[in-house]
Design a protein around this motif. Structure first.
Motif, PDB file in Angstrom:
ATOM      1  N   ALA A   1      -8.468   0.358   6.746  1.00  9.51           N
ATOM      2  CA  ALA A   1      -7.994   0.671   5.414  1.00  9.51           C
ATOM      3  C   ALA A   1      -7.210  -0.484   4.817  1.00  9.51           C
ATOM      4  O   ALA A   1      -7.399  -0.857   3.657  1.00  9.51           O
ATOM      5  CB  ALA A   1      -7.136   1.937   5.448  1.00  9.51           C
TER       6      ALA A   1
ATOM      7  N   CYS B   1     -18.573   5.451   5.692  1.00 14.67           N
ATOM      8  CA  CYS B   1     -18.098   4.088   5.419  1.00 14.67           C
ATOM      9  C   CYS B   1     -18.715   3.591   4.117  1.00 14.67           C
ATOM     10  O   CYS B   1     -19.282   2.502   4.036  1.00 14.67           O
ATOM     11  CB  CYS B   1     -18.424   3.153   6.581  1.00 14.67           C
ATOM     12  SG  CYS B   1     -17.845   3.746   8.180  1.00 14.67           S
TER      13      CYS B   1
ATOM     14  N   ASP C   1     -14.893   7.207   3.044  1.00 11.49           N
ATOM     15  CA  ASP C   1     -14.360   5.912   3.468  1.00 11.49           C
ATOM     16  C   ASP C   1     -12.858   6.042   3.641  1.00 11.49           C
ATOM     17  O   ASP C   1     -12.227   6.915   3.029  1.00 11.49           O
ATOM     18  CB  ASP C   1     -14.691   4.820   2.438  1.00 11.49           C
ATOM     19  CG  ASP C   1     -14.602   3.424   3.031  1.00 11.49           C
ATOM     20  OD1 ASP C   1     -15.656   2.861   3.383  1.00 11.49           O
ATOM     21  OD2 ASP C   1     -13.478   2.891   3.150  1.00 11.49           O
ATOM     22  N   ARG C   2     -12.288   5.168   4.463  1.00 15.05           N
ATOM     23  CA  ARG C   2     -10.845   5.192   4.713  1.00 15.05           C
ATOM     24  C   ARG C   2     -10.052   4.360   3.713  1.00 15.05           C
ATOM     25  O   ARG C   2      -8.829   4.458   3.652  1.00 15.05           O
ATOM     26  CB  ARG C   2     -10.544   4.700   6.129  1.00 15.05           C
ATOM     27  CG  ARG C   2     -10.957   5.685   7.216  1.00 15.05           C
ATOM     28  CD  ARG C   2     -10.748   5.087   8.594  1.00 15.05           C
ATOM     29  NE  ARG C   2      -9.379   4.631   8.785  1.00 15.05           N
ATOM     30  CZ  ARG C   2      -8.986   3.899   9.823  1.00 15.05           C
ATOM     31  NH1 ARG C   2      -9.859   3.539  10.754  1.00 15.05           N
ATOM     32  NH2 ARG C   2      -7.730   3.521   9.937  1.00 15.05           N
ATOM     33  N   SER C   3     -10.716   3.513   2.949  1.00 18.86           N
ATOM     34  CA  SER C   3     -10.015   2.614   2.041  1.00 18.86           C
ATOM     35  C   SER C   3      -9.937   3.210   0.642  1.00 18.86           C
ATOM     36  O   SER C   3     -10.949   3.345  -0.049  1.00 18.86           O
ATOM     37  CB  SER C   3     -10.722   1.253   1.980  1.00 18.86           C
ATOM     38  OG  SER C   3     -10.194   0.467   0.934  1.00 18.86           O
TER      39      SER C   3
ATOM     40  N   GLU D   1     -11.594  10.232   0.671  1.00 15.10           N
ATOM     41  CA  GLU D   1     -10.849   9.302   1.517  1.00 15.10           C
ATOM     42  C   GLU D   1     -10.626   9.975   2.866  1.00 15.10           C
ATOM     43  O   GLU D   1      -9.808  10.891   2.996  1.00 15.10           O
ATOM     44  CB  GLU D   1      -9.519   8.925   0.867  1.00 15.10           C
ATOM     45  CG  GLU D   1      -8.742   7.888   1.666  1.00 15.10           C
ATOM     46  CD  GLU D   1      -7.453   7.478   0.995  1.00 15.10           C
ATOM     47  OE1 GLU D   1      -6.610   6.861   1.684  1.00 15.10           O
ATOM     48  OE2 GLU D   1      -7.275   7.774  -0.204  1.00 15.10           O
TER      49      GLU D   1
ATOM     50  N   ASP E   1     -11.749   9.655   7.468  1.00 14.59           N
ATOM     51  CA  ASP E   1     -12.304   8.920   8.597  1.00 14.59           C
ATOM     52  C   ASP E   1     -13.654   9.542   8.949  1.00 14.59           C
ATOM     53  O   ASP E   1     -13.736  10.723   9.311  1.00 14.59           O
ATOM     54  CB  ASP E   1     -11.343   9.023   9.775  1.00 14.59           C
ATOM     55  CG  ASP E   1     -11.783   8.209  10.987  1.00 14.59           C
ATOM     56  OD1 ASP E   1     -12.943   7.743  11.019  1.00 14.59           O
ATOM     57  OD2 ASP E   1     -10.973   8.054  11.918  1.00 14.59           O
TER      58      ASP E   1
END
Length: 303
Positions: free
Chosen positions: A11, A52, A76-78, A100, A102
């Motif tokens: 992230a 992702c 996505d985690r970012s 957002e 994992d």
């Protein structure tokens, strides 16, 4: 999206890299994602998990293909990358939902298609993470994964490592403990490895591609990809020094192109499996409907 053999805090790295990441769309992310989507063959009304998802290079065209009867969950985690995805999207395709989260712990299953483009390298436990993605597909559903082929991006990570300040040196990709996905640098090895993660009828192929290097692209490949993690906590002045030495090293080596060949594997979750499904999976299988604290965020592709 991920990189060869680098496993930083995903992230934070892509929060820093988000602005430059999109500068590589035309030359890197878009063609790789198009090659993946072409082999994934999203269909009308299908439910898709795009793990992702990054800025949406694969999620956006997939949403266009499944149409309003389908669903694409982009995970996505970012948050910074997902902000870019939302900005690119719009308000006209609510079946593209942005989360957002994992991907390795995503709790919903029953997807017709699960896809992940250059993301598995960032999983803390790659084998377990990929096995989890397989379980997110419905029995008979497709799973499509893209990774770098052997030699992709070389020699850039090694050159970058060689010009870092001594107190910031990190192992280059040639110095680590081996490949993150054992044997997955070739199509056959990747297919075999995925069959061991629970996929059936796996086929994998190399998608050859080379990228012409300009100084701008060479540096964008550092600060706009996972290689940015190698810069650690360097300040702007130190990074500028690294940039100069790195570009000089590329010129001295006469590196005019970089190999960006990828491997794309397509398999399916078996219709029947000998082992029992993980606890709780069977109850969620039919729904695959996120129940977040807030309503799932909707986005739309500009077409």
């Amino acid at each position: 999206m991920g990189e060869t053999g680098i496993q930083p805090d995903v992230a934070s790295v892509f929060t820093d890299a988000a602005g430059t990441f999109t500068e590589l769309d035309e030359v890197l992310w878009d063609p790789i994602s198009r090659a993946t989507v072409l082999r994934a063959v999203p269909q009308f009304d299908e439910r898709v998990l795009d793990a992702c998802a990054g800025a949406g290079a694969s999620a956006l065209p997939t949403a266009e293909l499944v149409g309003p009867g389908g669903v694409v969950d982009a995970v996505d985690r970012s948050s910074a990358m997902l902000d870019t995805l939302r900005e690119r999207a719009g308000a006209h395709v609510p079946w593209l939902r942005v989360h957002e989260a994992d991907a390795t712990t995503w709790p919903y299953t029953g997807y017709d298609l699960v896809q992940c483009v250059l993301g598995v390298f960032f999983f803390e436990d790659v084998a377990a993470g990929v096995a989890h993605l397989v379980q997110c597909a419905r029995p008979g559903g497709r799973v499509v994964l893209t990774v770098w082929a052997d030699g992709a991006l070389e020699p850039l990570p090694g050159l970058l490592a060689s010009v870092l300040p001594d107190d910031e040196r990190v192992p280059s990709l040639d110095e680590d403990d081996g490949p993150v996905v054992p044997g997955a640098g070739t199509a056959g090895g990747f297919a075999h490895w995925l069959s061991e993660r629970g996929l059936a009828d796996v086929r994998a192929e190399a998608v050859p591609r080379h990228l012409d290097l300009t100084p701008e692209i060479a540096w964008a490949l550092v600060i706009g990809t996972g290689m940015r993690a190698m810069l650690g906590d360097l300040d702007d002045e130190a990074i500028e020094g690294v940039r100069g030495r790195y570009l000089s090293a590329i010129e001295e080596r006469g590196v005019a192109t970089v190999d960006i060949t990828t491997l794309v594997a397509v398999g399916r979750r078996p219709e029947t499996e000998g082992e029992a499904e993980p606890a709780g999976e069977a109850e969620r299988e039919a729904e695959a409907e996120p129940e977040n604290d807030a309503e799932p965020e909707a986005a739309a592709a500009d077409t």
